[in-house]
Design an enzyme around this catalytic site. Structure first.
Site, PDB file in Angstrom:
ATOM      1  CG  PHE A 102      10.655  -5.741   5.453  1.00  0.00           C
ATOM      2  CD1 PHE A 102      10.811  -5.256   4.163  1.00  0.00           C
ATOM      3  CD2 PHE A 102       9.378  -5.787   5.989  1.00  0.00           C
ATOM      4  CE1 PHE A 102       9.717  -4.823   3.420  1.00  0.00           C
ATOM      5  CE2 PHE A 102       8.276  -5.357   5.259  1.00  0.00           C
ATOM      6  CZ  PHE A 102       8.451  -4.876   3.971  1.00  0.00           C
ATOM      7  CD  GLU A 105      -2.967  -1.045   2.235  1.00  0.00           C
ATOM      8  OE1 GLU A 105      -3.201   0.031   2.789  1.00  0.00           O
ATOM      9  OE2 GLU A 105      -3.549  -2.101   2.519  1.00  0.00           O
ATOM     10  CB  CYS A 140      -0.892  -8.432   3.620  1.00  0.00           C
ATOM     11  SG  CYS A 140      -1.831  -7.941   2.174  1.00  0.00           S
ATOM     12  CB  ALA A 162      13.510  -1.655  15.772  1.00  0.00           C
ATOM     13  N   GLY A 163      10.400  -1.027  15.699  1.00  0.00           N
ATOM     14  CA  GLY A 163       9.318  -0.097  16.040  1.00  0.00           C
ATOM     15  C   GLY A 163       8.170  -0.801  16.730  1.00  0.00           C
ATOM     16  NE  ARG A 190      -7.738  -3.037   5.376  1.00  0.00           N
ATOM     17  CZ  ARG A 190      -7.755  -3.523   4.137  1.00  0.00           C
ATOM     18  NH1 ARG A 190      -8.365  -4.662   3.892  1.00  0.00           N
ATOM     19  NH2 ARG A 190      -7.157  -2.887   3.157  1.00  0.00           N
TER      20      ARG A 190
HETATM   21  C1  UDX Z   1       2.758  -6.106   2.519  1.00  0.00           C
HETATM   22  C2  UDX Z   1       3.821  -6.714   1.592  1.00  0.00           C
HETATM   23  O1  UDX Z   1       5.003  -5.921   1.618  1.00  0.00           O
HETATM   24  C3  UDX Z   1       3.269  -6.866   0.176  1.00  0.00           C
HETATM   25  O2  UDX Z   1       4.239  -7.529  -0.628  1.00  0.00           O
HETATM   26  C4  UDX Z   1       1.991  -7.700   0.245  1.00  0.00           C
HETATM   27  O3  UDX Z   1       1.437  -7.866  -1.005  1.00  0.00           O
HETATM   28  C5  UDX Z   1       0.986  -7.023   1.163  1.00  0.00           C
HETATM   29  O4  UDX Z   1       1.566  -6.859   2.475  1.00  0.00           O
HETATM   30  P1  UDX Z   1       1.865  -3.654   3.043  1.00  0.00           P
HETATM   31  O5  UDX Z   1       0.982  -4.304   4.051  1.00  0.00           O
HETATM   32  O6  UDX Z   1       1.313  -2.605   2.161  1.00  0.00           O
HETATM   33  O7  UDX Z   1       2.520  -4.762   2.082  1.00  0.00           O
HETATM   34  O8  UDX Z   1       3.033  -2.969   3.874  1.00  0.00           O
HETATM   35  P2  UDX Z   1       4.613  -3.060   4.082  1.00  0.00           P
HETATM   36  O9  UDX Z   1       5.227  -1.839   3.524  1.00  0.00           O
HETATM   37  O10 UDX Z   1       5.169  -4.345   3.662  1.00  0.00           O
HETATM   38  O11 UDX Z   1       4.665  -2.931   5.676  1.00  0.00           O
HETATM   39  C6  UDX Z   1       3.879  -3.785   6.506  1.00  0.00           C
HETATM   40  C7  UDX Z   1       4.034  -3.421   7.949  1.00  0.00           C
HETATM   41  O12 UDX Z   1       5.334  -3.722   8.419  1.00  0.00           O
HETATM   42  C8  UDX Z   1       3.789  -1.938   8.269  1.00  0.00           C
HETATM   43  O13 UDX Z   1       3.007  -1.854   9.441  1.00  0.00           O
HETATM   44  C9  UDX Z   1       5.184  -1.400   8.526  1.00  0.00           C
HETATM   45  O14 UDX Z   1       5.171  -0.315   9.440  1.00  0.00           O
HETATM   46  C10 UDX Z   1       5.871  -2.621   9.128  1.00  0.00           C
HETATM   47  N1  UDX Z   1       7.333  -2.621   8.943  1.00  0.00           N
HETATM   48  C11 UDX Z   1       7.861  -2.732   7.696  1.00  0.00           C
HETATM   49  C12 UDX Z   1       8.172  -2.544  10.053  1.00  0.00           C
HETATM   50  O15 UDX Z   1       7.710  -2.458  11.201  1.00  0.00           O
HETATM   51  N2  UDX Z   1       9.531  -2.592   9.860  1.00  0.00           N
HETATM   52  C13 UDX Z   1      10.090  -2.711   8.630  1.00  0.00           C
HETATM   53  O16 UDX Z   1      11.332  -2.748   8.536  1.00  0.00           O
HETATM   54  C14 UDX Z   1       9.237  -2.770   7.501  1.00  0.00           C
END
Ligand code: UDX
Length: 431
Positions: free
Chosen positions: A245, A151, A256, A248-249, A323
Site C-alpha cells: 500500500f 475485489e 470500501c 503512489a497514484g 464505484r
Molecule cells: C479493500 C480492502 O483491501 C479489503 O480488505 C476490504 O475488505 C475492502 O476494501 P478493495 O476495495 O477491493 O479492498 O481494493 P484494494 O486492492 O484494497 O485497493 C483499494 C484502492 O486503493 C484502489 O483504488 C487502489 O488503486 C488503491 N491503492 C491501493 C493505491 O492507490 N495504492 C496502493 O498502494 C494500494
C-alpha cells in the site's frame, strides 16, 4: 452446516460460492429477482475472477441455490450470514435499513437458535445495540465477523486470509471458528463485538492512510526532483513500514475505503473526538484525482477541443467496479472543461457507461481511444495498458503526445525515447 446468506452483493456472492465448495449446504437470498435469476443460472452479474466457475460448480453439486425472500417458503439454517449493503447517508451517518430488514426476515423465517453472522460493515457499537433493541426477546446468537476481501482477489483472500476476526460470545465464536472456517489455515482473533467492528474500520482507515501518505510524499517528490518509486521502495524495506500500500497514484476508490473512512470520520466527530488525521487522509485522496486535470491545464492553454484518451475506468484492475473510481471524476471534469473524452476499460465499459455523461465516448479498444488523441491519462493500471505497442501508438497520437501516467505503471524512459511528453505521479517531473 446449513447456511443462509442474506444479501448477494459482492461479499454475499463470494461467501455463498466458497462455503458451498467447502461442502456446506447454502441458500443465497436477495430481494433483487434479476440477480436471483442470474445466480440461479450460474452466471454472475459482476466480474470477479473465478467466481462464475465456483457458482456453477456449487449449483451442479446441489450444495448451492438462490431464492427470493418470499413469504411462505421454508428455510432451514444453523447460520445466517448477513452481507447486505450499509451505504452512507447524505448527513454522513450509515444507513442500516437493509441490516434491520435482514434481521426481521431472519426472525420470521429461520429457526429460533440460528447464529447470525454479521459481515456487513457496521459502525462500532451497532452489534451491541442490535442485541439490546432487536434481538433481546429471541434466542438468536449474534457474531460480528468482518471480511477483508479485495475485489479481483476475493476467492484467494477468502481461502488464504491473514486472519479471521470473530466478535461475540466466546462459546459461539469458537464454534464458528471450527465449523464455518474449519478449512482455513489462518490465525483467529476472538474478541468482543464492538472491538471486532472497530477492527474492520481501523483496517479500512489505516490502509487509506498509507496511500494518502505516499501520495503526499509523491507530490513533494515532484517539487524536489526525487522519484517516489525509489522512495517507496526505500522506506518499505524497513520491516516496521512494509512495502504494501505504498503505490503512489490517483488515490483510492472502490466500495470500501471511501465509505469507511468517511463513516469513521463522522462517527469520531459524533463521539466528540474528531479525527484530524482521517480528515486529512480523505482530503489528500480527493485532491489526488485532480492531478491529471491540473497537469493537462498547464500543458494546453485551454482544454476545449483537446482529445483525451482515458485509459481505465474501474477503480482498480481486475474488476468492473467503478464505484468512487478516480477515472469517473476525471472524465466528468474533462467534459466540463470542453475536452473530447475517449475512454476505454477492459472490463468496466458497461458499468461506467450507465453513469457517465453521454459526451464521454466509450471505445472498444485502447488503440481506438488513443489514435488521434492529443493526450492520454492512465487511470487504472491494467496490465493491458503496460503491454500496449507504445512505439506504434506514438505515430498515431497527435502532438504533444502527452501521457499522464496516473498509476506510475508505464516505463517513463521508453515513453520519453519514443517522443511522448510523460508525466507520472511523484516521479520528479516538476523539479
Ligand atoms: C479493500 C480492502 O483491501 C479489503 O480488505 C476490504 O475488505 C475492502 O476494501 P478493495 O476495495 O477491493 O479492498 O481494493 P484494494 O486492492 O484494497 O485497493 C483499494 C484502492 O486503493 C484502489 O483504488 C487502489 O488503486 C488503491 N491503492 C491501493 C493505491 O492507490 N495504492 C496502493 O498502494 C494500494
Amino acid at each position: 452446516m446449513q447456511i443462509t446468506v442474506v444479501g448477494l452483493g459482492y461479499v454475499g456472492a463470494v461467501a455463498a460460492a466458497v462455503l458451498s465448495r467447502s461442502g456446506h449446504d447454502v441458500t443465497g437470498i436477495d430481494t433483487d429477482a434479476a440477480k436471483i435469476d442470474a445466480f440461479s443460472s450460474g452466471s454472475c452479474p459482476f466480474y470477479e475472477p473465478g467466481l462464475s466457475d465456483l457458482l456453477e460448480a456449487g449449483i451442479a453439486s446441489g450444495n448451492l441455490r438462490f431464492a427470493l425472500p418470499s413469504v411462505g417458503t421454508t428455510f432451514n439454517a444453523d447460520t445466517a450470514i448477513i452481507c447486505v449493503g450499509t451505504p452512507t447517508q447524505a448527513y454522513g451517518g450509515t444507513d442500516l435499513s437493509q441490516v434491520y430488514g435482514a434481521l426481521d426476515w431472519i426472525k420470521m423465517h429461520l429457526h429460533a437458535r440460528t447464529t447470525v453472522v454479521m459481515k456487513s460493515t457496521v459502525p462500532p457499537g451497532t452489534g451491541e445495540r442490535l442485541m439490546r433493541e432487536e434481538l433481546q426477546d429471541t434466542d438468536l446468537q449474534y457474531v460480528f465477523n468482518p471480511e477483508f476481501l479485495r475485489e479481483g482477489r476475493a476467492l484467494e483472500d477468502w481461502l488464504h486470509p491473514d486472519r479471521i476476526v470473530l466478535g461475540g460470545d466466546p462459546r459461539v465464536t469458537e464454534t464458528l471458528r471450527s465449523t464455518l472456517y474449519s478449512e482455513i489455515d489462518a490465525p483467529a482473533l476472538l474478541t468482543d463485538i464492538t472491538s471486532a467492528e472497530m477492527i474492520k474500520y481501523a483496517a479500512n482507515a489505516f490502509l487509506p492512510t498509507k496511500i494518502s501518505f505516499i501520495n503526499e510524499m509523491a507530490n513533494i517528490c515532484d517539487r524536489v526532483g526525487a522519484c517516489i518509486d525509489d522512495v517507496a521502495r526505500g522506506i518499505g524495506m524497513d520491516s516496521r513500514i512494509g512495502q504494501a500500500f505504498l503505490k503512489a497514484g490517483l488515490g483510492y476508490g472502490g466500495s470500501c475505503f471511501p465509505k469507511d473512512t468517511r463513516a469513521l470520520e463522522f462517527l469520531s466527530s459524533v463521539k466528540g473526538c474528531s479525527s484530524a488525521l482521517l480528515s486529512a487522509v480523505i482530503e489528500v485522496n480527493n485532491r489526488q484525482r485532480l492531478l491529471p486535470i491540473q497537469a493537462l491545464q498547464s500543458q494546453f492553454t485551454s482544454l476545449k477541443g483537446v482529445k483525451v484518451a482515458l485509459l481505465g475506468l474501474a477503480f482498480k484492475p481486475e474488476t468492473d467496479d467503478v464505484r468512487e473510481a478516480p477515472a469517473l471524476d476525471i472524465a466528468r471534469l474533462l467534459v466540463e472543461l470542453g475536452a473530447e473524452v475517449r475512454a476505454y476499460d477492459p472490463k468496466a465499459r458497461e458499468t461506467a457507461r450507465r453513469i457517465l455523461p453521454d459526451a464521454v465516448q466509450i471505445k472498444k479498444t485502447a488503440q481506438e481511444a488513443l489514435h488521434g488523441s492529443h493526450a492520454a491519462i492512465l487511470a487504472t493500471e491494467w496490465e493491458e495498458f503496460v503491454r500496449l505497442p507504445w512505439s506504434d501508438i506514438a505515430g498515431k497520437m497527435l502532438e504533444p503526445r502527452y501521457v499522464f501516467d496516473g498509476r506510475n505503471a508505464l516505463d517513463r524512459a521508453i515513453l520519453l525515447d519514443l517522443g511522448f511528453t510523460y508525466r507520472g505521479v511523484g516521479r520528479g517531473s516538476l523539479g
